[in-house]
Design a protein around this motif. Structure first.
Motif, PDB file in Angstrom:
ATOM      1  N   ARG A 174      53.898   3.526   5.114  1.00  0.00           N
ATOM      2  CA  ARG A 174      53.003   2.208   6.074  1.00  0.00           C
ATOM      3  C   ARG A 174      51.921   2.324   7.272  1.00  0.00           C
ATOM      4  N   ARG A 175      50.707   1.701   6.589  1.00  0.00           N
ATOM      5  CA  ARG A 175      49.644   2.180   8.363  1.00  0.00           C
ATOM      6  C   ARG A 175      50.742   1.383   8.999  1.00  0.00           C
ATOM      7  N   GLN A 176      50.317   1.532  10.651  1.00  0.00           N
ATOM      8  CA  GLN A 176      50.893   0.238  11.302  1.00  0.00           C
ATOM      9  C   GLN A 176      49.701   0.278  12.155  1.00  0.00           C
ATOM     10  N   HIS A 177      49.356  -1.112  13.207  1.00  0.00           N
ATOM     11  CA  HIS A 177      48.663  -1.557  12.979  1.00  0.00           C
ATOM     12  C   HIS A 177      49.317  -2.030  14.724  1.00  0.00           C
ATOM     13  N   ILE A 178      48.742  -1.562  15.605  1.00  0.00           N
ATOM     14  CA  ILE A 178      48.903  -1.812  17.051  1.00  0.00           C
ATOM     15  C   ILE A 178      47.189  -3.381  17.631  1.00  0.00           C
ATOM     16  N   ASP A 179      47.745  -4.186  18.213  1.00  0.00           N
ATOM     17  CA  ASP A 179      46.116  -5.185  18.683  1.00  0.00           C
ATOM     18  C   ASP A 179      46.759  -5.756  19.892  1.00  0.00           C
ATOM     19  N   VAL A 180      46.168  -4.595  21.714  1.00  0.00           N
ATOM     20  CA  VAL A 180      46.334  -5.390  22.876  1.00  0.00           C
ATOM     21  C   VAL A 180      45.670  -5.901  23.821  1.00  0.00           C
ATOM     22  N   GLY A 194      41.616   4.547  17.325  1.00  0.00           N
ATOM     23  CA  GLY A 194      41.832   3.716  18.706  1.00  0.00           C
ATOM     24  C   GLY A 194      41.019   3.162  18.886  1.00  0.00           C
ATOM     25  N   GLU A 195      40.480   1.671  19.217  1.00  0.00           N
ATOM     26  CA  GLU A 195      39.274   1.361  19.302  1.00  0.00           C
ATOM     27  C   GLU A 195      39.352   0.753  21.106  1.00  0.00           C
ATOM     28  N   VAL A 196      38.449   0.319  21.874  1.00  0.00           N
ATOM     29  CA  VAL A 196      38.690  -0.503  22.668  1.00  0.00           C
ATOM     30  C   VAL A 196      37.708  -0.827  22.945  1.00  0.00           C
ATOM     31  N   ASP A 197      37.734  -2.124  22.445  1.00  0.00           N
ATOM     32  CA  ASP A 197      36.518  -3.145  22.613  1.00  0.00           C
ATOM     33  C   ASP A 197      36.357  -4.457  23.409  1.00  0.00           C
ATOM     34  N   LEU A 198      35.079  -3.517  25.046  1.00  0.00           N
ATOM     35  CA  LEU A 198      35.227  -4.831  25.777  1.00  0.00           C
ATOM     36  C   LEU A 198      34.380  -6.469  25.175  1.00  0.00           C
ATOM     37  N   GLN A 199      34.631  -7.283  26.441  1.00  0.00           N
ATOM     38  CA  GLN A 199      34.198  -8.629  25.802  1.00  0.00           C
ATOM     39  C   GLN A 199      34.357  -8.748  27.036  1.00  0.00           C
ATOM     40  N   PRO A 200      32.507  -9.263  27.314  1.00  0.00           N
ATOM     41  CA  PRO A 200      32.532  -9.658  29.009  1.00  0.00           C
ATOM     42  C   PRO A 200      32.713 -10.826  28.366  1.00  0.00           C
ATOM     43  N   ASP A 201      32.689 -11.314  30.230  1.00  0.00           N
ATOM     44  CA  ASP A 201      32.733 -13.556  29.942  1.00  0.00           C
ATOM     45  C   ASP A 201      32.398 -14.207  30.926  1.00  0.00           C
ATOM     46  N   ASP A 202      33.038 -15.169  31.247  1.00  0.00           N
ATOM     47  CA  ASP A 202      31.972 -15.381  32.794  1.00  0.00           C
ATOM     48  C   ASP A 202      33.063 -15.183  33.875  1.00  0.00           C
ATOM     49  N   ARG A 203      34.548 -14.833  33.341  1.00  0.00           N
ATOM     50  CA  ARG A 203      35.522 -14.285  34.693  1.00  0.00           C
ATOM     51  C   ARG A 203      35.463 -12.519  34.654  1.00  0.00           C
ATOM     52  N   THR A 234      35.777  -9.458  31.925  1.00  0.00           N
ATOM     53  CA  THR A 234      35.839  -8.544  30.773  1.00  0.00           C
ATOM     54  C   THR A 234      37.469  -8.914  30.058  1.00  0.00           C
ATOM     55  N   GLY A 235      37.704  -8.896  28.440  1.00  0.00           N
ATOM     56  CA  GLY A 235      38.521  -9.492  28.017  1.00  0.00           C
ATOM     57  C   GLY A 235      38.711  -7.721  27.164  1.00  0.00           C
ATOM     58  N   ILE A 236      39.597  -7.315  27.614  1.00  0.00           N
ATOM     59  CA  ILE A 236      40.077  -5.600  26.992  1.00  0.00           C
ATOM     60  C   ILE A 236      40.885  -5.889  25.713  1.00  0.00           C
ATOM     61  N   ARG A 237      40.069  -5.047  24.611  1.00  0.00           N
ATOM     62  CA  ARG A 237      41.226  -5.233  23.147  1.00  0.00           C
ATOM     63  C   ARG A 237      40.773  -4.283  22.538  1.00  0.00           C
ATOM     64  N   TRP A 238      42.728  -3.483  22.562  1.00  0.00           N
ATOM     65  CA  TRP A 238      43.105  -2.168  22.599  1.00  0.00           C
ATOM     66  C   TRP A 238      43.477  -2.127  20.888  1.00  0.00           C
ATOM     67  N   ARG A 239      42.667  -1.592  19.952  1.00  0.00           N
ATOM     68  CA  ARG A 239      43.726  -1.469  18.803  1.00  0.00           C
ATOM     69  C   ARG A 239      43.655  -0.243  18.211  1.00  0.00           C
ATOM     70  N   THR A 240      44.894   0.193  18.189  1.00  0.00           N
ATOM     71  CA  THR A 240      45.076   1.359  16.937  1.00  0.00           C
ATOM     72  C   THR A 240      45.414   1.461  15.711  1.00  0.00           C
ATOM     73  N   SER A 241      45.501   1.622  15.042  1.00  0.00           N
ATOM     74  CA  SER A 241      46.523   2.093  13.626  1.00  0.00           C
ATOM     75  C   SER A 241      46.549   3.338  13.285  1.00  0.00           C
ATOM     76  N   ARG A 283      53.933   0.294  23.334  1.00  0.00           N
ATOM     77  CA  ARG A 283      53.993   0.184  24.999  1.00  0.00           C
ATOM     78  C   ARG A 283      53.635   0.766  25.547  1.00  0.00           C
ATOM     79  N   PHE A 284      52.416   2.293  25.336  1.00  0.00           N
ATOM     80  CA  PHE A 284      52.219   3.230  25.713  1.00  0.00           C
ATOM     81  C   PHE A 284      50.779   2.485  26.338  1.00  0.00           C
ATOM     82  N   ILE A 285      49.959   1.999  24.788  1.00  0.00           N
ATOM     83  CA  ILE A 285      48.805   1.696  25.159  1.00  0.00           C
ATOM     84  C   ILE A 285      48.987  -0.238  26.092  1.00  0.00           C
ATOM     85  N   ARG A 286      49.753  -0.016  25.957  1.00  0.00           N
ATOM     86  CA  ARG A 286      50.181  -1.669  26.757  1.00  0.00           C
ATOM     87  C   ARG A 286      49.939  -1.443  28.050  1.00  0.00           C
TER      88      ARG A 286
END
Length: 151
Positions: free
Chosen positions: A4-10, A94-103, A105-112, A130-133
């Motif tokens: 099965r495809r494995q998914h990680i979302d940090v 793997g994708e690292v998405d960046l979401q700017p905000d008033d504080r 940047t949110g960083i969302r690192w997803r892999t599958s 563990r490595f991605i985190r």
């Protein structure tokens, strides 16, 4: 046994602006500074720029020599890559998405990925997560030292 495809979302947050975070992701030589990676080498340059789309980076951590290809670049928003070799997985994305905000940047690192061997998915997912985190936390912390904090 079904593989099965494995998914990680940090998800982490940094006080740094998205431009600073994105610049660190784009600069392969910076990764050993803020991640668990020991060394970096550029195997192949990208089609339009040195570390652009199609560039292949080699990262070494201990005895593991991983090869990743830069697959997607959206300035200050997304860094996407494919893992080519080094781990017993296939179809790794793997994708690292960046979401700017008033504080900052949110960083969302997803892999599958698909494990190459049935039954190894949970163990691989645990180790890779563990490595991605560690990478995401290190990126957030290092970026904050390089960028003026948001108020």
């Amino acid at each position: 046994m079904v593989v099965r495809r494995q998914h990680i979302d940090v998800q982490v947050h940094t006080q740094a602006d998205a431009g600073t975070v994105y610049a660190l992701l784009r600069d392969g030589a910076s990764w050993p500074t803020w991640s668990p990676i020991d060394s970096f080498e550029l195997e192949r340059t990208g089609a339009q720029e040195t570390e652009g789309i199609g560039a292949i980076r080699i990262y070494v951590r201990g005895r593991v020599r991983g090869r990743d290809e830069i697959a997607e670049l959206v300035p200050d928003r997304r860094f996407g890559y494919r893992h080519l070799s080094g781990m017993p997985v296939s179809g790794y994305r793997g994708e690292v998405d960046l979401q700017p905000d008033d504080r900052g940047t949110g960083i969302r690192w997803r892999t599958s990925f698909l494990p190459r061997h049935a039954g190894t998915g949970p163990l691989l997912r645990w180790g890779i997560e563990r490595f991605i985190r560690k990478c995401a936390r290190g990126l957030a912390a290092h970026a904050a030292t390089l960028s003026a904090p948001h108020r």
